[in-house]
Motif scaffolding. Structure first.
Motif, mmCIF file in Angstrom:
data_model
loop_
_atom_site.group_PDB
_atom_site.id
_atom_site.type_symbol
_atom_site.label_atom_id
_atom_site.label_comp_id
_atom_site.label_asym_id
_atom_site.label_seq_id
_atom_site.Cartn_x
_atom_site.Cartn_y
_atom_site.Cartn_z
ATOM 1 N N ASN A 47 55.482 37.166 32.411
ATOM 2 C CA ASN A 47 56.613 36.564 33.106
ATOM 3 C C ASN A 47 57.422 37.626 33.841
ATOM 4 O O ASN A 47 57.874 37.415 34.969
ATOM 5 C CB ASN A 47 57.517 35.825 32.115
ATOM 6 N N SER A 94 56.312 40.554 34.896
ATOM 7 C CA SER A 94 55.496 41.023 36.012
ATOM 8 C C SER A 94 55.608 40.079 37.202
ATOM 9 O O SER A 94 55.743 40.513 38.355
ATOM 10 C CB SER A 94 54.035 41.143 35.569
ATOM 11 N N THR A 95 55.598 38.786 36.919
ATOM 12 C CA THR A 95 55.720 37.787 37.974
ATOM 13 C C THR A 95 57.101 37.820 38.619
ATOM 14 O O THR A 95 57.234 37.794 39.843
ATOM 15 C CB THR A 95 55.445 36.384 37.410
ATOM 16 N N ASN A 105 57.610 41.204 40.391
ATOM 17 C CA ASN A 105 56.504 41.556 41.287
ATOM 18 C C ASN A 105 56.060 42.993 41.051
ATOM 19 O O ASN A 105 55.858 43.779 41.991
ATOM 20 C CB ASN A 105 56.886 41.344 42.750
ATOM 21 N N GLN A 114 42.672 34.103 34.113
ATOM 22 C CA GLN A 114 42.099 33.806 35.431
ATOM 23 C C GLN A 114 42.856 32.701 36.159
ATOM 24 O O GLN A 114 42.997 32.740 37.383
ATOM 25 C CB GLN A 114 40.640 33.392 35.263
ATOM 26 N N GLU A 115 43.381 31.712 35.406
ATOM 27 C CA GLU A 115 43.907 30.510 36.055
ATOM 28 C C GLU A 115 45.404 30.278 35.867
ATOM 29 O O GLU A 115 46.045 29.680 36.739
ATOM 30 C CB GLU A 115 43.151 29.278 35.527
ATOM 31 N N ASN A 116 45.953 30.720 34.752
ATOM 32 C CA ASN A 116 47.317 30.295 34.423
ATOM 33 C C ASN A 116 48.404 31.314 34.712
ATOM 34 O O ASN A 116 49.548 30.940 34.957
ATOM 35 C CB ASN A 116 47.398 29.869 32.956
ATOM 36 N N VAL A 117 48.077 32.592 34.663
ATOM 37 C CA VAL A 117 49.102 33.607 34.924
ATOM 38 C C VAL A 117 49.705 33.413 36.307
ATOM 39 O O VAL A 117 50.915 33.556 36.503
ATOM 40 C CB VAL A 117 48.513 35.023 34.766
ATOM 41 N N GLN A 118 48.867 33.068 37.267
ATOM 42 C CA GLN A 118 49.361 32.868 38.629
ATOM 43 C C GLN A 118 50.308 31.680 38.751
ATOM 44 O O GLN A 118 51.028 31.543 39.743
ATOM 45 C CB GLN A 118 48.182 32.680 39.574
ATOM 46 N N LYS A 119 50.326 30.803 37.731
ATOM 47 C CA LYS A 119 51.195 29.633 37.766
ATOM 48 C C LYS A 119 52.601 29.917 37.212
ATOM 49 O O LYS A 119 53.474 29.058 37.278
ATOM 50 C CB LYS A 119 50.569 28.489 36.958
ATOM 51 N N VAL A 166 54.952 31.629 38.321
ATOM 52 C CA VAL A 166 56.003 31.543 39.337
ATOM 53 C C VAL A 166 56.539 30.119 39.435
ATOM 54 O O VAL A 166 57.747 29.905 39.697
ATOM 55 C CB VAL A 166 55.485 32.033 40.710
ATOM 56 N N HIS A 222 53.707 25.845 31.698
ATOM 57 C CA HIS A 222 52.873 25.277 32.758
ATOM 58 C C HIS A 222 52.557 23.801 32.560
ATOM 59 O O HIS A 222 51.985 23.167 33.457
ATOM 60 C CB HIS A 222 51.577 26.082 32.900
#
Length: 367
Positions: A182, A184-185, A188, A261-266, A268, A339
């Motif tokens: 969180n 890191s997101t 940035n 692979q799929e959830n970290v990018q979510k 934000v 998420h």
């Protein structure tokens, strides 16, 4: 009849996605205690890469990850660790560093943003000339993001300062990074840069798959393979001693790989939903939110004096609408976005809370 459940108690309540369940069912597994589980090895290698550390080790919980780290750094009973007075290790981990490890906590006041003043940390380091009287300071612990401060982020600059202080005095630095993704997101900044100054960091994916990891970092100077293996073995022995040695953990690690692979990018989206929620709550008469402090996925709001309702009563009313909250005290409520909470869920929650606080029916945010 409640048509849906919106669980805002924590990001630890999430369920595996369908892709995670498929990966779990197909996972290649073996005995992890004997270091043979291939999926666990794959995940640990990936997490070591992400954090920029030499090695990673799966552990069953964040509490165990923190405890192992403290025990390894403070190998002698009676050692002392400097940590925040409002930190997770100090407040919520059953005093394990003391009761199990014989490690003495030296709490320093946490500021509202989760930091501890550098000068206060420095003054808390024991004078080695008085070892006959004092416990020996061996470790400093930080928490990033800082949960009790509302998910606030510690900056790279601050962490580096603490790391330099620790190095100057021959101490180790551990980061409780349960929500480091969180941070890191939000900032940035890559995870490896956020924890560069740390000798160890426990990293949670509980907001995605309930999995926690422990990272063991060796000194950056001359490292030989044998030294790395010995330190890694010590960490594994402590994990086994604490009952954390599990067998076919690849089933869990497979889900974690999908999460990476799929959830970290979510994340934000979670942060955006948290900010929307905070702004909406702050507009409700009788409530107060420090909107500027909402940096990640955690929102605290206060029920102002004079209100006809307490946090506990509000929680019970919300439960009747399928909304689960976490009262922090008689007037303070914690909400955590994850998420599996949508923008629609946020609007529905705002409508129901406004009804409960003001007594006025809200058309917006219906089921």
């Amino acid at each position: 009849m409640v048509s849906r459940t919106i669980d805002l108690r924590s990001d630890t309540v999430t369920k595996p996605t369908e892709a995670m369940r498929v990966a779990m069912a197909k996972a290649d597994v073996d005995d992890d205690v004997l270091i043979y589980d291939p999926t666990a090895r794959q995940l640990e290698t990936e997490m070591a890469r992400i954090t920029g550390k030499e090695a990673a080790l799966f552990v069953p919980s964040g509490t165990m990850g923190n405890l192992i780290s403290v025990l390894v750094h403070c190998e002698k009973r009676g050692s002392e660790v400097i940590l925040g007075n409002n930190s997770h290790i100090h407040i919520y981990e059953n005093g394990g560093i003391s009761t199990i490890g014989g490690v003495h906590p030296r709490p320093v006041k946490n500021n509202e943003d989760g930091t501890m003043d550098i000068d206060l940390i420095k003054s808390a380091i024991r004078n080695p000339d008085f070892e006959i009287c004092y416990p020996k300071t061996r470790l400093i612990c930080l928490e990033n993001s800082h949960a009790n401060s509302g998910g606030r982020c510690l900056s790279v600059e601050y962490t580096d300062q603490v790391g330099e202080l620790a190095k100057k005095h021959g101490l180790k630095l551990h980061i409780d990074g349960a929500r480091i993704f969180n941070v890191s997101t939000a900032l940035n900044v890559p995870v490896d840069r956020l924890v560069q100054a740390a000798d160890s960091v426990s990293v949670g994916l509980s907001c995605l798959t309930f999995i926690i990891f422990l990272y063991a970092h060796r000194e950056a100077r001359i490292i030989v393979d044998r030294e790395c293996r010995v330190i890694g073995l010590i960490v594994r022995i402590v994990r086994k001693t604490l009952g954390g040695g599990m067998r076919q953990v690849g089933i869990l690690c497979a889900a974690a790989l999908v999460a990476l692979q799929e959830n970290v990018q979510k994340l934000v989206l979670d942060h955006n939903n948290a900010k929307t929620l905070a702004e909406g709550l702050n507009k409700i008469k009788g409530l107060s939110v420090d909107v500027a402090s909402v940096e990640t996925n955690i929102v605290y709001f206060e029920i102002l004096k004079g209100s006809h309702i307490t946090a506990l009563k509000l929680g019970k009313i919300m439960q009747e609408h399928g909304i689960l909250l976490m009262p922090d005290n008689s007037s303070r409520v914690r909400i955590v976005i994850h998420h599996q909470v949508s923008a629609s869920d946020v609007q529905y929650t705002l409508a129901r809370i406004k009804e409960a606080i003001t007594g006025v029916t809200v058309e917006n945010g219906s089921n």
